[in-house]
Motif scaffolding. Structure first.
Motif, PDB file in Angstrom:
ATOM      1  N   TYR A 448     -20.877 -10.729  38.018  1.00 13.90           N
ATOM      2  CA  TYR A 448     -19.635 -10.207  37.454  1.00 13.90           C
ATOM      3  C   TYR A 448     -19.337  -8.840  38.062  1.00 13.90           C
ATOM      4  O   TYR A 448     -20.217  -8.208  38.666  1.00 13.90           O
ATOM      5  CB  TYR A 448     -19.751 -10.076  35.938  1.00 13.90           C
ATOM      6  N   ASN A 450     -17.521  -4.819  37.603  1.00 16.76           N
ATOM      7  CA  ASN A 450     -17.076  -3.773  36.689  1.00 16.76           C
ATOM      8  C   ASN A 450     -15.679  -3.328  37.101  1.00 16.76           C
ATOM      9  O   ASN A 450     -15.347  -3.315  38.288  1.00 16.76           O
ATOM     10  CB  ASN A 450     -18.028  -2.578  36.735  1.00 16.76           C
ATOM     11  N   ALA A 465     -16.319 -12.571  42.328  1.00 13.42           N
ATOM     12  CA  ALA A 465     -16.877 -12.339  40.987  1.00 13.42           C
ATOM     13  C   ALA A 465     -16.445 -13.441  40.026  1.00 13.42           C
ATOM     14  O   ALA A 465     -15.346 -13.979  40.133  1.00 13.42           O
ATOM     15  CB  ALA A 465     -16.412 -10.974  40.472  1.00 13.42           C
ATOM     16  N   GLY A 469     -17.541  -8.091  33.879  1.00 10.03           N
ATOM     17  CA  GLY A 469     -18.632  -7.854  32.938  1.00 10.03           C
ATOM     18  C   GLY A 469     -18.477  -6.566  32.160  1.00 10.03           C
ATOM     19  O   GLY A 469     -19.140  -6.361  31.145  1.00 10.03           O
ATOM     20  N   SER A 626     -25.210  -6.475  26.687  1.00  7.34           N
ATOM     21  CA  SER A 626     -25.175  -5.970  28.060  1.00  7.34           C
ATOM     22  C   SER A 626     -26.076  -4.744  28.141  1.00  7.34           C
ATOM     23  O   SER A 626     -25.868  -3.764  27.420  1.00  7.34           O
ATOM     24  CB  SER A 626     -23.744  -5.599  28.454  1.00  7.34           C
ATOM     25  N   SER A 676     -26.974  -9.551  29.904  1.00  8.14           N
ATOM     26  CA  SER A 676     -26.666  -9.214  31.300  1.00  8.14           C
ATOM     27  C   SER A 676     -27.161  -7.809  31.586  1.00  8.14           C
ATOM     28  O   SER A 676     -27.442  -7.030  30.665  1.00  8.14           O
ATOM     29  CB  SER A 676     -25.159  -9.306  31.553  1.00  8.14           C
ATOM     30  N   CYS A 678     -25.954  -4.373  33.494  1.00  8.52           N
ATOM     31  CA  CYS A 678     -24.744  -3.752  34.013  1.00  8.52           C
ATOM     32  C   CYS A 678     -25.064  -2.325  34.447  1.00  8.52           C
ATOM     33  O   CYS A 678     -25.674  -1.571  33.699  1.00  8.52           O
ATOM     34  CB  CYS A 678     -23.663  -3.736  32.922  1.00  8.52           C
ATOM     35  N   ARG A 698     -27.269 -12.903  34.450  1.00 11.24           N
ATOM     36  CA  ARG A 698     -25.942 -12.345  34.715  1.00 11.24           C
ATOM     37  C   ARG A 698     -26.098 -10.874  35.085  1.00 11.24           C
ATOM     38  O   ARG A 698     -26.778 -10.129  34.380  1.00 11.24           O
ATOM     39  CB  ARG A 698     -25.023 -12.478  33.504  1.00 11.24           C
ATOM     40  N   SER A 700     -23.740  -7.400  36.451  1.00 15.35           N
ATOM     41  CA  SER A 700     -22.388  -6.876  36.590  1.00 15.35           C
ATOM     42  C   SER A 700     -22.428  -5.602  37.413  1.00 15.35           C
ATOM     43  O   SER A 700     -23.226  -4.699  37.128  1.00 15.35           O
ATOM     44  CB  SER A 700     -21.777  -6.604  35.215  1.00 15.35           C
TER      45      SER A 700
END
Length: 747
Positions: A448, A450, A465, A469, A626, A676, A678, A698, A700
């Protein structure tokens, strides 16, 4: 007595203006200036020391010392009384110089041991240029009038230097300003490399007439200019009268500065001494900077920016030099500024190839915007606004924090080769855009991106992507001078979802505080803002703003799924309160008969170690989690990410941090809640494959990182990498970077 001194001061300034206007080189001007100052003040010695580099002062002209010592005598910053003046930015006035701490006798100048010494800094709005010194044999303190007069002369010398009056030639020893290559070593805020031409965000106001002939006329010009300034500030205050209380308070403080009688009186006194209105404003600005920079109270130091802004506005009114100077922005512009707000940076948009700031921080909103625009940003490049000229060739290396101004051809070629290799790699990654990030073992990782701007959304398709995310909603608040209205936010969020074309968008609610202070919000005097009143803490204390944002998100998501993510949750009850607030707004919208999202998913940012130990119920309440790697790593290692001394000392692949991530993954898996990772580290290929091997499915990251990360994931077997990680920990490795990189090299 004062009248005579005022008259002498004015006569000396008029002489300096004649010297400035007369033909001749920089050395000749300085020689004549020292002669006239010594003659006017009745001293045996007058000397001018200028900075040869940021740490070295050089004797560039003298009356009374040996002429052969000029351009030979040098002092380190802080060395001797001259170096002391240069370091502190404050005068030294003594009747017995040899008894002063740090006194240094320089025999190469042929100087006698002069008893009296008066040294004042030559500086322009915080920029130190050198030191002006007078000495005499008789032991006496120089009077306040003499000190003030010399200080005024030093200020005029600084203006003359800005006008290029002292630039050297190939035949003398004067510095050749704005000619040679210069390297600035700053801090990395956004990666990438760019070549371009300098574009100064706010070109410095050039004062062409530092000396005023008619004090009454100059005071009238100043009064008229201040009246115009006050009208402008009052209009700004009226425009924010409907905004939040903090906004009105900040603007009211700003207005008080503009209407200060003592501020105007000090500038009028400088005009009486012989300065023009413009020079008087700048002299007061320089002295205010000196006072406030040394203040112990952080609130007073913050007011320095207000005073600087007021002074700059007044200077532009008096000189007629607005921001629009008539210069044309060059092709491939690299923005150079002391600092810049998000609104100004957004105005430039994607025209910029890069940004270089003298100030800034790795987490500031300017940095967030630069990341969204995918342009390299270097911060803490000290004095670059003084050295750079519009149109200068410049290379910005956001990978190392280096900036090369007017580089030699060998440097330019090396950077062009580096950029060509990066462009070639991006072309290879583009071919992977529509392919899944599937490892050789068959595991597929969702990648994903940002985002925070509408301008980011085209990258959603181009980068490959699978969704957003993290959508940073605070940028829409930071870029305005007032709180945005609910309808404005709902329209913006609607466009974001339309441009996502059905791909999921995780909206993070307002994450302000720490270094992200709204322009209409009073800064909080906190010793450690990163651990203070920020993010969800602000939202739960100022519920009106959070409710308004949640209502806008609900209205934008009619007929679509809504993903809401609350930032900086540190304990379960904060999430419960925020979740309850969202459910209340959904119920309210239903009662009003408004359309509803097809589904609502509520998640939390896990950014503090405390949340890793939250009750099981917390994980079961979340629809998704996240891991905010930037803050989590900061708090885990107790290493402020704004502090260059410590932030690079700790590695993401430290075994202890990896164990914490593994524990978070286990708790999420037990509760069957998707998780995820991130942050910046998710976009670094080595870290990304390590996270994937641990169990993250996942990641991000910024759009430009998706290609390199996908490229590496598709070339490795994550199950084999997991065995490498486990084996390294079993034998007591404290850091996994070595074993992981060695294994990757063999692949």
């Amino acid at each position: 007595m004062p009248e005579r001194k005022d008259s002498d001061s004015r006569k000396l300034l008029l002489r300096l203006r004649e010297i400035l206007a007369a033909p001749g080189g920089g050395q000749d001007r300085l020689d004549r200036i020292t002669h006239h100052i010594a003659d006017s003040m009745g001293t045996q010695v007058c000397s001018i020391y200028l900075f040869r580099d940021p740490e070295t002062l050089e004797l560039c002209a003298t009356e009374g010392l040996k002429p052969e010592s000029v351009h030979k005598t040098r002092l380190r910053l802080g060395e001797g009384l001259v170096g002391r003046v240069a370091r502190s930015g404050r005068y030294v006035n003594t009747a017995d110089a040899p008894s002063e701490p740090g006194f240094r006798y320089m025999p190469e100048t042929g100087e006698e041991v002069y008893s009296s010494f008066l040294g004042v800094p030559i500086q322009r709005v915080g920029e130190k240029l050198g030191v002006l010194v007078v000495q005499s044999r008789d032991a006496r303190l120089f009077t306040d009038d003499e000190l003030y007069g010399l200080d005024v002369v030093a200020m005029v010398l600084a203006e003359m230097a800005e006008l290029g009056a002292f630039l050297g030639s190939q035949s003398d020893g004067m510095p050749l300003q704005h000619r040679f290559p210069i390297v600035f070593r700053g801090g990395v805020a956004q990666e990438g490399v760019a070549e371009g031409r300098v574009w100064l965000h706010e070109p410095r106001v050039v004062i062409a007439n530092p000396v005023g002939e008619d004090p009454l006329k100059e005071k009238a010009r100043l009064t008229e200019g201040v009246a115009m300034l006050r009208t402008t500030v009052d209009s700004m205050l009226a425009a924010t009268s409907m905004a939040a209380g903090d906004s009105a308070e900040v603007m009211e403080t700003y207005r008080m500065f503009a209407h200060s009688r003592s501020w105007l009186r000090r500038m009028e006194e400088a005009i009486d001494r012989g300065l023009s209105a413009e020079a008087a404003v700048e002299k007061e600005q320089s002295q205010a900077r000196a006072r406030l920079e040394s203040a112990a109270d952080p609130y007073l130091r913050d007011r320095l920016h207000d005073l600087d802004d007021l002074s700059n506005r007044l200077l532009r009114i008096l000189t007629g030099q607005g921001k629009d100077t008539g210069a044309e922005m060059p092709e491939n512009p690299i923005l150079v500024a002391r600092n810049i707000g998000p609104a100004d940076l957004l105005d430039y948009g994607r025209k910029l190839r890069g940004v270089v700031l003298e100030e800034g921080s790795v987490g500031s909103h300017a940095t967030v915007v630069a990341r969204a625009l995918a342009i390299p940003l270097v911060i803490h490049a000290e004095r670059i606004t003084s050295e750079a000229l519009n149109g200068d060739q410049i290379f910005v290396d956001g990978d190392t924090g280096m900036v090369h101004l007017r580089p030699e051809e060998t440097i330019a070629k090396a950077y062009r080769d580096k950029m060509a290799m990066q462009a070639e790699a991006q072309q290879r990654y583009a071919g992977l855009r529509d392919l899944p990030a599937s490892a050789k073992c068959g595991t597929t990782i969702q990648l994903y991106m940002n985002a925070g701007l509408m301008a980011d959304l085209p990258s959603l398709e181009n980068s490959g992507a699978e969704g957003v995310g993290l959508f940073r909603t605070e940028l829409q608040f930071l870029a305005r001078t007032r709180v945005p209205r609910r309808g404005e936010l709902a329209a913006l969020y609607t466009k974001v979802l339309e441009n996502a074309q059905g791909k999921p968008v995780m909206f993070r609610t307002l994450d302000i505080g720490s270094d992200k202070v709204l322009p209409y919000m009073k800064p909080q005097d906190e010793p450690n803002p990163a651990m203070g009143w920020r993010a969800i803490r602000v939202g739960l204390d100022k519920r009106g703003v959070l409710r308004m944002q949640l209502q806008a998100l609900i209205r934008a998501s009619v007929g679509r799924p809504l993903y809401v993510m609350f930032p900086f949750i540190t304990e379960m009850n904060e999430f419960e309160e925020a979740h309850r607030l969202l459910m209340e707004q959904i119920a309210r919208e239903q009662r009003l008969g408004h359309g509803m999202p097809t589904d609502v998913r509520v998640g939390a940012m896990l950014e503090t170690p405390s949340l890793a130990f939250a009750p099981k119920k917390f994980f079961e309440m979340c629809d998704f989690i996240s891991v905010g790697g930037n803050d989590l790593k900061q708090f885990f290692f107790a290493a402020d990410r704004e502090n260059e001394r410590v932030r690079r000392r700790y590695d993401t692949l430290n075994t202890s941090f990896i164990s914490l991530l593994e524990q978070i993954l286990q708790r999420c898996n037990d509760a069957r809640v998707p998780v995820s990772f991130c942050g910046e580290d998710a976009g670094r290929p080595i870290e990304a494959v390590t996270f994937a091997a641990l169990g993250f499915r996942r990641l991000s990251m910024r759009p430009a990182s998706i290609g390199p990360v996908k490229h590496l994931i598709r070339r490795v077997d994550l199950s084999e990498l997991r065995r490498v990680i486990d084996d390294a920990r079993d034998i007591g490795e404290t850091n996994l970077r070595g074993p992981v990189t060695d294994w990757l090299a063999r692949q």
